[in-house]
Scaffold this motif. Sequence first.
Motif, mmCIF file in Angstrom:
data_model
loop_
_atom_site.group_PDB
_atom_site.id
_atom_site.type_symbol
_atom_site.label_atom_id
_atom_site.label_comp_id
_atom_site.label_asym_id
_atom_site.label_seq_id
_atom_site.Cartn_x
_atom_site.Cartn_y
_atom_site.Cartn_z
ATOM 1 N N ASP A 222 -1.704 13.383 12.645
ATOM 2 C CA ASP A 222 -0.423 12.746 12.946
ATOM 3 C C ASP A 222 -0.042 12.837 14.415
ATOM 4 O O ASP A 222 0.712 11.998 14.914
ATOM 5 N N GLU A 223 -0.524 13.852 15.110
ATOM 6 C CA GLU A 223 -0.133 14.040 16.507
ATOM 7 C C GLU A 223 -0.671 12.952 17.419
ATOM 8 O O GLU A 223 -0.113 12.702 18.488
ATOM 9 N N ARG B 245 0.511 2.707 18.034
ATOM 10 C CA ARG B 245 1.162 3.441 16.951
ATOM 11 C C ARG B 245 1.427 4.870 17.417
ATOM 12 O O ARG B 245 0.523 5.720 17.388
ATOM 13 N N GLN C 139 -5.553 7.712 8.770
ATOM 14 C CA GLN C 139 -5.983 8.987 8.207
ATOM 15 C C GLN C 139 -6.188 10.067 9.270
ATOM 16 O O GLN C 139 -6.477 11.221 8.943
ATOM 17 N N GLY D 87 2.336 8.724 17.725
ATOM 18 C CA GLY D 87 2.195 9.838 16.803
ATOM 19 C C GLY D 87 3.437 10.707 16.793
ATOM 20 O O GLY D 87 4.504 10.304 17.262
ATOM 21 N N SER D 88 3.278 11.915 16.298
ATOM 22 C CA SER D 88 4.424 12.804 16.147
ATOM 23 C C SER D 88 4.810 13.500 17.443
ATOM 24 O O SER D 88 5.871 14.112 17.530
#
Length: 219
Positions: A47-48, A14, A44, A16-17
């Motif tokens: 996001d990075e 997944r 949770q 991240g940013s």
Amino acid sequence: MSDSGDLPLVHESRPGSVEENAPAVVLIHGRGTNERDLLPIAAQLPDELHVLSVRAPNEMGGPNSYTWYDLDLSDGGLHASQPDPEGFRRSLDLVHEFVEAAVDRYDLDADRVGLLGFSQGAITSMSALLERPEAYRWVVALNGYLAESHHDRIDNAEGKPVFVGCGGMDQVIPPERAEQAAELLKQGGADVRFERYGVGHGTAPQEITDVVTWLEGTY
């Protein structure tokens, strides 16, 4: 979707940013589950972080049920169990190989890869850190203990941030074993945060909040 591609473990990825040279967390699940088990926790996290959730290599007989190693119960049953040496060695090698390969495949920052493990995953994570401290920036170890096979390597934890959490009512891995792991890592020079929560062999909402807050100043 879970896949392995050219990496040694089946996993979920997944992003991240951060698209290039990204910080990452490798999730290592517990006995009898799979690579999807810890994804609600991952959702949770900051996001990075690029999330990589890996599947243990050994099937346990049930659907979607895997384990990292068998248990050595010779010293007093489940509460005093240790990892079976052969299976533990194989899984640690696979985790190391996976992380090394994932850094290249997913364009990760090799200096900012952390491990987050639950139960068997916590045990595996702490030992992986002690074996290759240069490969892992931090560790979150939930409801686990430090394998006796790695007690003589605690000095390798010097300067490493480690969050050790446990359930105060855990009847699978007694909280005293997690507390002992935290104390040993402190002796080795790790920057340890230890917390006990009012749950059994699981996680509490406050625990995940604490992990996220701790990570924001760590990764």
